[in-house]
Design a protein around this motif. Structure first.
Motif, PDB file in Angstrom:
ATOM      1  N   MET A   1       3.637 -50.219  31.637  1.00  0.00           N
ATOM      2  CA  MET A   1       4.729 -49.252  31.756  1.00  0.00           C
ATOM      3  C   MET A   1       5.507 -49.472  33.064  1.00  0.00           C
ATOM      4  O   MET A   1       6.745 -49.432  33.068  1.00  0.00           O
ATOM      5  CB  MET A   1       4.165 -47.835  31.707  1.00  0.00           C
TER       6      MET A   1
ATOM      7  N   GLN B   1       9.632 -51.129  33.760  1.00  0.00           N
ATOM      8  CA  GLN B   1      10.711 -50.587  34.579  1.00  0.00           C
ATOM      9  C   GLN B   1      11.056 -51.533  35.728  1.00  0.00           C
ATOM     10  O   GLN B   1      11.745 -51.141  36.676  1.00  0.00           O
ATOM     11  CB  GLN B   1      10.321 -49.206  35.111  1.00  0.00           C
TER      12      GLN B   1
ATOM     13  N   HIS C   1       6.364 -40.131  37.130  1.00  0.00           N
ATOM     14  CA  HIS C   1       7.182 -39.444  36.121  1.00  0.00           C
ATOM     15  C   HIS C   1       7.454 -40.322  34.899  1.00  0.00           C
ATOM     16  O   HIS C   1       7.785 -39.819  33.834  1.00  0.00           O
ATOM     17  CB  HIS C   1       8.514 -38.995  36.742  1.00  0.00           C
ATOM     18  N   LEU C   2       7.329 -41.628  35.049  1.00  0.00           N
ATOM     19  CA  LEU C   2       7.544 -42.514  33.896  1.00  0.00           C
ATOM     20  C   LEU C   2       6.534 -42.255  32.790  1.00  0.00           C
ATOM     21  O   LEU C   2       6.757 -42.607  31.639  1.00  0.00           O
ATOM     22  CB  LEU C   2       7.437 -43.983  34.318  1.00  0.00           C
TER      23      LEU C   2
ATOM     24  N   ALA D   1       5.469 -39.373  31.715  1.00  0.00           N
ATOM     25  CA  ALA D   1       5.660 -38.113  30.985  1.00  0.00           C
ATOM     26  C   ALA D   1       5.643 -38.398  29.482  1.00  0.00           C
ATOM     27  O   ALA D   1       6.340 -39.294  29.006  1.00  0.00           O
ATOM     28  CB  ALA D   1       6.988 -37.473  31.384  1.00  0.00           C
ATOM     29  N   GLY D   2       4.828 -37.634  28.766  1.00  0.00           N
ATOM     30  CA  GLY D   2       4.794 -37.797  27.314  1.00  0.00           C
ATOM     31  C   GLY D   2       3.853 -38.870  26.819  1.00  0.00           C
ATOM     32  O   GLY D   2       3.704 -39.046  25.609  1.00  0.00           O
ATOM     33  N   THR D   3       3.202 -39.604  27.716  1.00  0.00           N
ATOM     34  CA  THR D   3       2.316 -40.686  27.274  1.00  0.00           C
ATOM     35  C   THR D   3       0.859 -40.251  27.357  1.00  0.00           C
ATOM     36  O   THR D   3       0.511 -39.375  28.151  1.00  0.00           O
ATOM     37  CB  THR D   3       2.481 -41.940  28.155  1.00  0.00           C
ATOM     38  N   PRO D   4      -0.017 -40.878  26.577  1.00  0.00           N
ATOM     39  CA  PRO D   4      -1.447 -40.553  26.689  1.00  0.00           C
ATOM     40  C   PRO D   4      -2.028 -40.970  28.042  1.00  0.00           C
ATOM     41  O   PRO D   4      -2.959 -40.328  28.526  1.00  0.00           O
ATOM     42  CB  PRO D   4      -2.081 -41.327  25.533  1.00  0.00           C
TER      43      PRO D   4
ATOM     44  N   ARG E   1      -0.889 -40.485  30.877  1.00  0.00           N
ATOM     45  CA  ARG E   1      -0.743 -39.305  31.704  1.00  0.00           C
ATOM     46  C   ARG E   1      -1.840 -38.275  31.420  1.00  0.00           C
ATOM     47  O   ARG E   1      -2.434 -37.715  32.353  1.00  0.00           O
ATOM     48  CB  ARG E   1       0.644 -38.703  31.417  1.00  0.00           C
ATOM     49  N   LEU E   2      -2.107 -38.043  30.149  1.00  0.00           N
ATOM     50  CA  LEU E   2      -3.177 -37.094  29.790  1.00  0.00           C
ATOM     51  C   LEU E   2      -4.517 -37.550  30.345  1.00  0.00           C
ATOM     52  O   LEU E   2      -5.296 -36.758  30.874  1.00  0.00           O
ATOM     53  CB  LEU E   2      -3.314 -36.968  28.268  1.00  0.00           C
TER      54      LEU E   2
ATOM     55  N   ASP F   1      -4.547 -37.472  34.351  1.00  0.00           N
ATOM     56  CA  ASP F   1      -4.636 -36.075  34.798  1.00  0.00           C
ATOM     57  C   ASP F   1      -6.039 -35.519  34.537  1.00  0.00           C
ATOM     58  O   ASP F   1      -6.594 -34.786  35.360  1.00  0.00           O
ATOM     59  CB  ASP F   1      -3.597 -35.208  34.072  1.00  0.00           C
TER      60      ASP F   1
ATOM     61  N   GLU G   1       0.174 -32.550  40.741  1.00  0.00           N
ATOM     62  CA  GLU G   1       0.786 -33.630  39.990  1.00  0.00           C
ATOM     63  C   GLU G   1       1.063 -34.790  40.965  1.00  0.00           C
ATOM     64  O   GLU G   1       1.714 -34.580  41.987  1.00  0.00           O
ATOM     65  CB  GLU G   1       2.092 -33.098  39.373  1.00  0.00           C
TER      66      GLU G   1
END
Lengths: 467, 467, 467
Positions: free
Chosen positions: C67, C71, C103-104, C106-109, C111-112, C115, C127
């Protein structure tokens, strides 16, 4: 929000309506960025009023035409003209046929867009039907004479910050040069779509290519000369506002051949001796050449792959292309893009935006690829999939693997001017819906969702297209 | 409803349960139209009572058999007879095995259908299990002797207005002729399914074709004679209630050859000299011939494409076909149907209903095609996809592009008589669910949803099959 | 629950949150069974503390690396070492880059999972961002020195009952032998993954195969000798805890050739004269041989099919494999597995678990196949699809046709130790979500749902892998 909410991923107790509303409130007023579409540049260059409801809503909208045809109505009865002829049916008669069959559009995005435009531009609240067909026709046609519904006024009213049209390589860009002279070419831009000189399957290909040589002053019988002609023509398009190129191709095939092989293909193409495979190889090689030029001149490359054009030979013969008989086919991007990405996938100034009509590649191919290659972005749901359910399937399948920052925001890609605000409205609402559910399931914080909403509604498209 | 509700497309505040209930109330009482299925016409012609629970629910239901086999139970233990033999396991023993493993069906549509039938026909409320297996067997078997559970009484009780069975071209239609003599052939109809004489891969093909010539009195060694034999046989089927033909094919391939090529294929087919490609071409050409005959005689053409039959050679050898080893394969319809649609896609009296086992073609191919071609309708979710989730995926993917009026309504396509009301019940509930959500999201007005619900539950099937 | 609830299948009035919570309460405390993954056995054999945040969370996690690369960040800047070199960027600098771009995700597993691990192992609630990057780095690095975060303590804390690593056929299993000497080889098991000696496309194949002969003392130039070498090596792996084999293949192809054809392929493979087709045939035949050995020795066979490995030649050259450039391709299982299943599909002691990266085969191929063949189970969503939406699509598409008992439960399949509890947490929550909705729609009783939840969270994996 605690990092690990005890109810994370569970179905939320409260519906996420208020979250969706609150996200939408912040983005509803953002300007529209419309970086890819098929508006007629003459509209803006001449800024003449539209004349009547039928020629605004019915005859140019292939979504509407195809649905009516699927129920047995002829294109003639819908007000279309056969090639080289005049329409035989008056606009009002076609309109009445449309109105009497408006129930056919229940559940379709066309219905959402048309209802939106009726309300947004004409204040019409009634549902179109046989009984009110004439009255609505009259209302629309009357209002179309007003200054605030001239094409440029419509852009203002819809808060369109920038819009791009699409022209073929040989197009003289008369309207865009006119717009430029009025200082409008940063707002209304062209896009370089050289399919007419990159795909030997194009019936006029040889003549087009020779004309391309004349127009650019390059020797297009020589491979490097032909590439130089593209470089020159791209500069001409950039001078008229283009920041991007676009390539409409049956599949995503690319190639990376040696110069002598490329010259051999060009020789065959000019002699008309290439077989289907040779033509495909020529086109595939041209995609990699376009990427090379983009890496050099910074134009963003768009690839619209997978439409099987003109599947109805009778329609094509009688009325021509782009009238509803183009049907998607299965796509493949991993192997097809390998030659191009191996060379330019990580090139600093190169960006490739890919569009598909085959949704099975979202999660399997495009999201994993865009989540790796620096140059690759996924375009928004295209054509039949630019709809509420289509956008839901798209977000469901791309976001987890590609994130939001490998997406190119929204394109309306429309030929119907009044569908632009309607389509962006649907996209923005769906984005808010998706994000509100992520927040309600404790998968994303509200601040992150706000940021993502602004990005998807506005920032992503501007960034993707260097606007 | 205002045209542009401020919350359109957002997750609704209130669940749409009350909307779903209200839509369902209006359609729950509509008669069942069952235009395609595999009921045994003898049931209705003889109208004899069914005899026991096992032979009603277990041994004829390949969905149930396959699930039990997947957990290691043999078809012998499930009460099936090997070819040419008698069952070795008594019905009650097989039933007890089924009952003890009923938990395997949690989450499957089989469970929904069986529970529905238990309640609907036998008033059974308990969940089947090892403990109550014998009692439930006894309850069912006892009730099956009652007059109100004779086959025709079941049709009455289920409010079946019309039902079609499916017979091969050489079938003498004894039961349908019997039904006709009783004035029942408008309610219980046959369907012309000539796979036995259209596909040279059929093991008995040559003998079948020669017999086809005898039965019809046509010279089937001559292409035109062979087509005339079909025309005659189709008339015989129509005389026994048929309004439709059906074609079970591994893929959707069609062709459009010159007469001398067709004759060459027929010669090869009769001599048994065609290779796999030649056989496929023969079958593909026959689909276009069937379309030509349909355009002429008005019979609705159904295409069930994409089942890879008999994937377990051992099962086929020991027990025969249609017992659970048929597996879907990937489908392609755009190129495959091109020859047929180019000729008959817009023919006035022609209608083609296509069924797929590959859901990826819903949004990509079938919905765009049905939304264009006047003759083309999409059949309901077929086989493994005739389930709540399958219906949801179907509606999600076809409605936006095809609308409701290019869909053929529902088929139960079942061999299990008591699953007919259960399957229509699931379909109608799912339709109401889908529409209630469209209304709750302000994408459709309630009156439109009511109209669509009635259409999808009843009107569409009647119209599609000319009933 | 009455058998036929009047609201069955409708959108429930009350959200199913309380049902989901109640189902989750019962399974949240169940031990973790992790039967397939890529943990490093050295961690457990040596049980040394991890050293710092970057080498724990960033450099070994190809989801995160890819990811950031997408970028435009280089692998060098992310702290990776080029082949045969040392990293040029200090861990803390790479960490700060990661944090500034968090922040890239956000919405991805990813991140889950991250965290979850931050909270679960380090009590971090904030965060991650540029401002707190150094503080969080310090917190993590400090805590990593504690005894309760040693690898074995992490397994205890996560309640891991059993975990399997994956080793190639030539691996001497030093760490597993060490673990065995400590009595840990029933808890930390190996898996036999002989890709190094079954696929001639492997660059070191010939040398590997010759070495395989030396290691096992078998004549691997003879087909039967080569198979005997596998039998011996499988026994060695079983002796170190293996209950399963694993096969990473580009497609699911299997074959069933005569001995002389197999010998001819082996001869060609050893001489290096096989073309691409011959290599593929060799690999396909080896899959059927592995099935034959499994039917004999009882090892469970896993097939991970469909990854197109190393699509970025530059990355492969500079940094090596498994760093994010593997992309899924389209899959096909019906025809591909036919030779293997025709022979072993119903073999008593054989079990095959299939994993796919092409979600289109869930409903079309794998669920129907697993719902028929006694030996076949469907593995959980793999790789990019091991995510909330991926799990939802999986359950949506497989359960109705395969039921719960033809699924293999969950695998975390991870190289990131701290993602194990996070991934199982997501799976269990999604299972509860799915089941709560089945109950809320009156499609399943609460007791059935409880049973299914326990099965999917724990029992299915234990049973599938004979643990």
């Amino acid at each position: 929000m605690p990092r690990l909410h005890p109810d994370r991923l569970f179905p939320p107790q409260d519906p996420s309506l208020s979250l969706a509303r609150s996200l939408h409130e912040e983005i509803a007023g953002l300007p529209i960025v419309s970086p890819h579409g098929h508006s007629d540049p003459e509209w803006f260059a001449e800024n003449r009023n539209f004349t009547d409801a039928t020629s605004l809503f019915l005859t140019p909208d292939h979504y509407v035409l195809r649905m009516l045809r699927s129920q047995g109505f002829s294109y003639e009865a819908l007000g279309l003209a056969r090639k080289g002829q005049q329409p035989t049916v008056p606009g009002i008669a076609a309109w009445k046929l449309f109105a009497a069959n408006y129930h056919l559009f229940a559940g379709t995005p066309s219905r959402l867009w048309i209802d939106h435009a009726f309300h947004w531009a004409f204040g019409i609240e009634d549902e179109l039907n046989a009984a009110n067909a004439e009255a609505i026709y009259a209302t629309i046609t009357r209002r179309l004479g007003d200054d605030d519904l001239k094409p440029l006024a419509i852009l203002d009213r819809a808060n369109v910050e920038v819009i791009a049209t699409t022209e073929f390589a040989l197009d003289p860009l008369l309207h865009h040069r006119n717009l430029k002279s009025k200082g409008l070419n940063q707002r209304i831009r062209t896009t370089y779509r050289p399919d007419d000189v990159t795909d030997p399957e194009n019936p006029g290909f040889i003549a087009n290519l020779l004309r391309f040589g004349e127009v650019t002053g390059e020797d297009v019988t020589n491979w490097n000369g032909m590439i130089a002609a593209h470089a020159a023509r791209r500069a001409f398009f950039r001078d008229n506002g283009a920041t991007a190129t676009d390539h409409g191709v049956p599949d995503a095939l690319t190639d990376d051949l040696a110069l002598h092989e490329k010259q051999r293909l060009l020789d065959g193409a000019l002699k008309g001796t290439l077989d289907a495979n040779g033509k495909r190889q020529f086109r595939a090689q041209m995609m990699t050449e376009m990427a090379a030029l983009s890496a050099d001149d910074g134009m963003v490359m768009q690839l619209h792959a997978g439409s099987n054009r003109n599947t109805d030979p009778q329609l094509m013969a009688e009325y021509g292309p782009n009238l509803g008989a183009d049907i998607p086919t299965r796509g493949e991007f991993v192997h097809a893009l390998q030659p191009l990405l191996s060379r330019f996938g990580a090139a600093k100034s190169f960006r490739l935006i890919v569009f598909t009509l085959d949704e099975t590649v979202y999660a399997r191919e495009l999201a994993p690829m865009a989540g790796y290659w620096p140059s690759l972005l996924i375009g928004p749901p295209w054509w039949f999939h630019d709809s509420p359910q289509g956008i839901r399937r798209y977000l469901d399948q791309v976001v987890e693997t590609a994130g939001f920052h490998n997406l190119a925001g929204f394109n309306d890609d429309t030929r119907a001017l009044l569908s632009i605000p309607a389509r962006h409205d649907v996209w923005r609402r769906e984005i808010c819906r998706f994000l509100s559910q992520m927040v309600a399931e404790h998968r994303m914080s509200l601040p992150s969702a706000r940021e993502a909403a602004r990005h998807m509604a506005y920032g992503a498209a501007k960034a993707a297209y260097n606007l």
